[in-house]
Design a protein around this motif. Structure first.
Motif, mmCIF file in Angstrom:
data_model
loop_
_atom_site.group_PDB
_atom_site.id
_atom_site.type_symbol
_atom_site.label_atom_id
_atom_site.label_comp_id
_atom_site.label_asym_id
_atom_site.label_seq_id
_atom_site.Cartn_x
_atom_site.Cartn_y
_atom_site.Cartn_z
ATOM 1 N N GLY A 171 0.806 -1.213 0.000
ATOM 2 C CA GLY A 171 0.000 0.000 0.000
ATOM 3 C C GLY A 171 0.838 1.262 0.000
ATOM 4 O O GLY A 171 0.516 2.234 -0.708
ATOM 5 N N ALA A 172 1.923 1.269 0.758
ATOM 6 C CA ALA A 172 2.800 2.444 0.791
ATOM 7 C C ALA A 172 3.402 2.706 -0.588
ATOM 8 O O ALA A 172 3.462 3.855 -1.059
ATOM 9 N N ALA A 173 3.844 1.636 -1.267
ATOM 10 C CA ALA A 173 4.405 1.795 -2.613
ATOM 11 C C ALA A 173 3.354 2.297 -3.591
ATOM 12 O O ALA A 173 3.628 3.155 -4.448
ATOM 13 N N ALA A 174 2.122 1.777 -3.470
ATOM 14 C CA ALA A 174 1.047 2.199 -4.375
ATOM 15 C C ALA A 174 0.711 3.670 -4.192
ATOM 16 O O ALA A 174 0.499 4.399 -5.173
ATOM 17 N N VAL A 175 0.663 4.140 -2.948
ATOM 18 C CA VAL A 175 0.364 5.555 -2.690
ATOM 19 C C VAL A 175 1.423 6.456 -3.324
ATOM 20 O O VAL A 175 1.107 7.461 -3.983
ATOM 21 N N LEU A 176 2.689 6.111 -3.155
ATOM 22 C CA LEU A 176 3.770 6.938 -3.702
ATOM 23 C C LEU A 176 3.729 6.977 -5.229
ATOM 24 O O LEU A 176 3.857 8.040 -5.843
ATOM 25 N N LEU A 177 3.552 5.818 -5.867
ATOM 26 C CA LEU A 177 3.537 5.770 -7.327
ATOM 27 C C LEU A 177 2.321 6.485 -7.901
ATOM 28 O O LEU A 177 2.428 7.215 -8.899
ATOM 29 N N CYS A 178 1.164 6.265 -7.287
ATOM 30 C CA CYS A 178 -0.052 6.905 -7.799
ATOM 31 C C CYS A 178 0.018 8.423 -7.639
ATOM 32 O O CYS A 178 -0.474 9.169 -8.492
ATOM 33 N N ALA A 179 0.609 8.886 -6.547
ATOM 34 C CA ALA A 179 0.743 10.328 -6.339
ATOM 35 C C ALA A 179 1.586 10.963 -7.436
ATOM 36 O O ALA A 179 1.375 12.129 -7.812
ATOM 37 N N ARG A 180 2.538 10.213 -7.977
ATOM 38 C CA ARG A 180 3.435 10.756 -9.001
ATOM 39 C C ARG A 180 2.912 10.565 -10.420
ATOM 40 O O ARG A 180 3.196 11.395 -11.295
ATOM 41 N N ARG A 181 2.180 9.488 -10.690
ATOM 42 C CA ARG A 181 1.894 9.107 -12.070
ATOM 43 C C ARG A 181 0.452 9.315 -12.518
ATOM 44 O O ARG A 181 0.200 9.408 -13.724
ATOM 45 N N LEU A 182 -0.509 9.353 -11.609
ATOM 46 C CA LEU A 182 -1.894 9.466 -12.052
ATOM 47 C C LEU A 182 -2.183 10.866 -12.560
ATOM 48 O O LEU A 182 -1.707 11.854 -12.000
ATOM 49 N N PRO A 183 -2.975 10.964 -13.633
ATOM 50 C CA PRO A 183 -3.283 12.289 -14.196
ATOM 51 C C PRO A 183 -4.210 13.079 -13.278
ATOM 52 O O PRO A 183 -5.011 12.520 -12.528
ATOM 53 N N HIS A 184 -4.090 14.396 -13.345
ATOM 54 C CA HIS A 184 -4.959 15.286 -12.564
ATOM 55 C C HIS A 184 -6.252 15.495 -13.352
ATOM 56 O O HIS A 184 -6.337 16.395 -14.193
ATOM 57 N N GLN A 185 -7.242 14.665 -13.077
ATOM 58 C CA GLN A 185 -8.544 14.831 -13.714
ATOM 59 C C GLN A 185 -9.366 15.769 -12.832
ATOM 60 O O GLN A 185 -9.659 15.456 -11.672
ATOM 61 N N PRO A 186 -9.730 16.944 -13.336
ATOM 62 C CA PRO A 186 -10.344 17.968 -12.480
ATOM 63 C C PRO A 186 -11.683 17.527 -11.913
ATOM 64 O O PRO A 186 -12.424 16.749 -12.536
ATOM 65 N N ALA A 187 -11.957 18.014 -10.721
ATOM 66 C CA ALA A 187 -13.256 17.757 -10.105
ATOM 67 C C ALA A 187 -14.325 18.563 -10.832
ATOM 68 O O ALA A 187 -14.037 19.580 -11.469
ATOM 69 N N ASP A 188 -15.564 18.087 -10.739
ATOM 70 C CA ASP A 188 -16.701 18.778 -11.347
ATOM 71 C C ASP A 188 -17.819 18.847 -10.319
ATOM 72 O O ASP A 188 -18.795 18.102 -10.396
ATOM 73 N N PRO A 189 -17.676 19.711 -9.306
ATOM 74 C CA PRO A 189 -18.662 19.764 -8.219
ATOM 75 C C PRO A 189 -20.077 20.023 -8.700
ATOM 76 O O PRO A 189 -21.038 19.594 -8.065
ATOM 77 N N THR A 190 -20.236 20.693 -9.840
ATOM 78 C CA THR A 190 -21.589 21.000 -10.320
ATOM 79 C C THR A 190 -22.342 19.746 -10.744
ATOM 80 O O THR A 190 -23.567 19.722 -10.715
ATOM 81 N N SER A 191 -21.595 18.679 -11.143
ATOM 82 C CA SER A 191 -22.243 17.432 -11.550
ATOM 83 C C SER A 191 -22.435 16.479 -10.378
ATOM 84 O O SER A 191 -23.047 15.420 -10.531
ATOM 85 N N ALA A 192 -21.911 16.834 -9.209
ATOM 86 C CA ALA A 192 -22.029 15.978 -8.032
ATOM 87 C C ALA A 192 -23.194 16.463 -7.178
ATOM 88 O O ALA A 192 -23.082 17.424 -6.422
ATOM 89 N N SER A 193 -24.322 15.832 -7.336
ATOM 90 C CA SER A 193 -25.513 16.226 -6.592
ATOM 91 C C SER A 193 -25.385 15.823 -5.124
ATOM 92 O O SER A 193 -24.444 15.135 -4.729
ATOM 93 N N ARG A 194 -26.349 16.239 -4.331
ATOM 94 C CA ARG A 194 -26.334 15.884 -2.912
ATOM 95 C C ARG A 194 -26.450 14.371 -2.739
ATOM 96 O O ARG A 194 -27.116 13.682 -3.511
ATOM 97 N N ILE A 195 -25.814 13.864 -1.697
ATOM 98 C CA ILE A 195 -25.844 12.423 -1.441
ATOM 99 C C ILE A 195 -27.232 11.998 -0.972
ATOM 100 O O ILE A 195 -27.834 12.654 -0.111
ATOM 101 N N ASP A 196 -27.713 10.938 -1.519
ATOM 102 C CA ASP A 196 -28.995 10.369 -1.098
ATOM 103 C C ASP A 196 -28.748 9.467 0.114
ATOM 104 O O ASP A 196 -28.542 8.261 -0.014
ATOM 105 N N TRP A 197 -28.759 10.063 1.296
ATOM 106 C CA TRP A 197 -28.448 9.299 2.501
ATOM 107 C C TRP A 197 -29.491 8.222 2.777
ATOM 108 O O TRP A 197 -29.161 7.152 3.298
ATOM 109 N N THR A 198 -30.745 8.502 2.434
ATOM 110 C CA THR A 198 -31.783 7.487 2.634
ATOM 111 C C THR A 198 -31.507 6.265 1.768
ATOM 112 O O THR A 198 -31.604 5.120 2.224
#
Length: 494
Positions: A171-198
């Motif tokens: 897990g430690a190795a995966a965190v380090l590699l992913c932090a360096r190599r995964l692309p920065h795909q921007p968040a889109d808060p407008t498409s994230a509706s409220r959570i349906d807790w029910t």
């Protein structure tokens, strides 16, 4: 597929490897955990079921979280949660704390696969998505090969605790590699509706009650009023969740995506196959250690040929999805899965040689490799860009819920059969399984025929579920297209 996409696929596969290794090693360690913590096997099955229920609880949030906070950030957080909870599970002092830490592991692990698929699928064009999915399937090649033998060796020579602690360096190795190599795909808060807790409470509560009801059957050996009420309440909650998801404006899981024909068909195949496959995988370690009286190392080693069969077939089959009608691949896969499960039923109930049992498991492995990732690929590859996270979330939720229920149903069946066919063992803990593990060689040899019939007979449940998966593949994937066919044909409503 370019070099950058390959690197992304391989880095994401490392996180998937941690989850796969954890799942395979836990199955081998269950009997040792029951003995060391002085608990019954039905109670210790919560170590497996609790993890799956944690996955079920958090999986519906994967698409929302990826859009709200960004897929990369969510993935890294999930990796960190999984790694820390693995360390806590290795230090657990009782069945209750261990189950709680496994649920926490599930909360991390449940986000990894759907978010990884969303990141990967967004990183490559449609015609390369089969190859990308084959990279994400690499953990299915490596994890089951390394995990069970390593777990068996650790259980026999050290302690079951190390099967969880080994996740920490990965897990430690995966965190380090992913932090360096995964692309920065921007968040889109407008498409994230409220959570349906029910809705979240309905699906999570329904899953917990279903698994609890199956566990109570295993502990009591009968369908009592309490058990029936628990199962009924679980089913009602899940039905209420489905009704709400179809009517709500912003549901927790968008079931309206099932109008996409390949997704609906793939969901049916994966639900039954997942229940059958995970249920079947939970039987063999108990058979090897409880019926045959052999060490945990052998229980792990005997699954290696099966794991190799899964991995090699998966790599071939997932690539073929881009070149030929996927229905043909998946139908062959589920048919082989059914044949392998029936073969395991026959070989274990007759106390056949380990060579024949391993060969039967290999057939099941080939079927699994030709079914799981190819079905997931054809189910989601033609979804619109914004629907991809929701589609992968829906598939992951149903597959994990089916796996949790499948493990619980098979465990309950196994417990009831042992108690019924070998009643002299039931007086020890009410289930007979702990007493079976404690038998001396002479007593075990005298009871071998009845024990084999009881434990091996539980494969009948997995075989029935596998038959339903085959039926879903034959009927549901009639219109699935090759990757180079017009995509619009596969987007027609059901």
């Amino acid at each position: 597929m370019n070099t950058r996409a390959r690197v992304i696929g391989l880095v994401l596969a490392l996180g998937g490897l941690m989850v796969t290794v954890d799942a395979t090693v836990t199955l081998v360690a269950v009997p040792a955990i029951a003995s060391d913590l002085n608990s019954t096997l039905p109670a210790v099955q919560w170590v497996t079921s609790g993890y799956l229920l944690g996955v079920v609880a958090v999986t519906p949030l994967a698409g929302w979280a990826a859009n709200r906070y960004g897929a990369r950030r969510v993935y890294l957080t999930a990796l960190a949660i999984f790694t820390v909870s693995s360390a806590l599970a290795g230090l657990a002092w009782g069945t209750g704390p261990l189950t709680a830490f496994r649920v926490l592991q599930g909360l991390g692990g449940g986000l990894l696969n759907p978010v990884a698929q969303a990141i990967g699928l967004r990183s490559v064009p449609r015609e390369a998505r089969g190859r990308l999915m084959s990279l994400l399937g690499l953990p299915v090649v490596i994890g089951p090969v390394l995990g069970p033998p390593l777990a068996g060796w650790l259980v026999d020579t050290a302690s079951w605790r190390w099967v969880f602690l080994l996740n920490v360096p990965i897990g430690a190795a995966a965190v380090l590699l992913c932090a360096r190599r995964l692309p920065h795909q921007p968040a889109d808060p407008t498409s994230a509706s409220r959570i349906d807790w029910t809705g979240l409470a309905q699906v999570s509560g329904g899953a917990v009650l279903l698994v609890l009801g199956c566990t109570l059957v295993g502990e009591t050996g009968a369908l009592t009023g309490q058990v029936a009420a628990t199962l009924g309440a679980g089913l009602l909650m899940l039905v209420a969740f489905v009704v709400r998801a179809l009517r709500a404006g912003a549901p927790l899981v968008d079931l309206r995506l099932l109008r996409h024909r390949p997704l609906a068909a793939g969901l049916g195949v994966l639900a039954f196959f997942g229940a059958a496959y995970f249920g079947a995988m939970s039987i063999l370690p108990i058979y090897v250690q409880g019926v045959r009286g052999d060490p945990a190392a052998l229980a792990g080693t005997i699954t290696v040929p099966m794991a190799l069969a899964v991995g090699s077939t998966l790599q071939i089959a997932t690539r073929l999805v881009d070149r030929m009608p996927p229905r043909r691949i998946v139908v062959i896969g589920v048919t082989l899965g059914l044949a392998g499960t029936v073969a395991l039923l026959v070989t274990t109930t007759s106390s056949a040689s380990y060579l024949l049992i391993a060969a039967s498991a290999v057939v099941l492995g080939v079927g699994s490799g030709a079914t799981l990732m190819p079905t997931m690929t054809v189910a989601v590859r033609d979804l619109e860009h914004g629907d991809t996270p929701r589609g992968t979330t829906l598939l992951a939720l149903v597959q994990q819920l089916a796996g949790a229920v499948g493990v619980a149903v098979v465990a309950a069946t196994l417990t009831v059969l042992v108690s019924a066919r070998v009643p002299e063992l039931a007086s020890t803990d009410g289930s007979g399984l702990a007493a079976m593990l404690a038998l001396d060689p002479t007593a075990r040899a005298a009871l071998n025929t009845r024990l084999s019939g009881a434990v091996g007979g539980s494969y009948a449940v997995a075989a029935a579920l596998m038959a339903l998966s085959a039926l879903a593949a034959v009927i549901g994937l009639r219109h699935a297209k090759k990757a180079d066919d017009p995509a619009d044909a596969s987007r027609q409503p059901i």
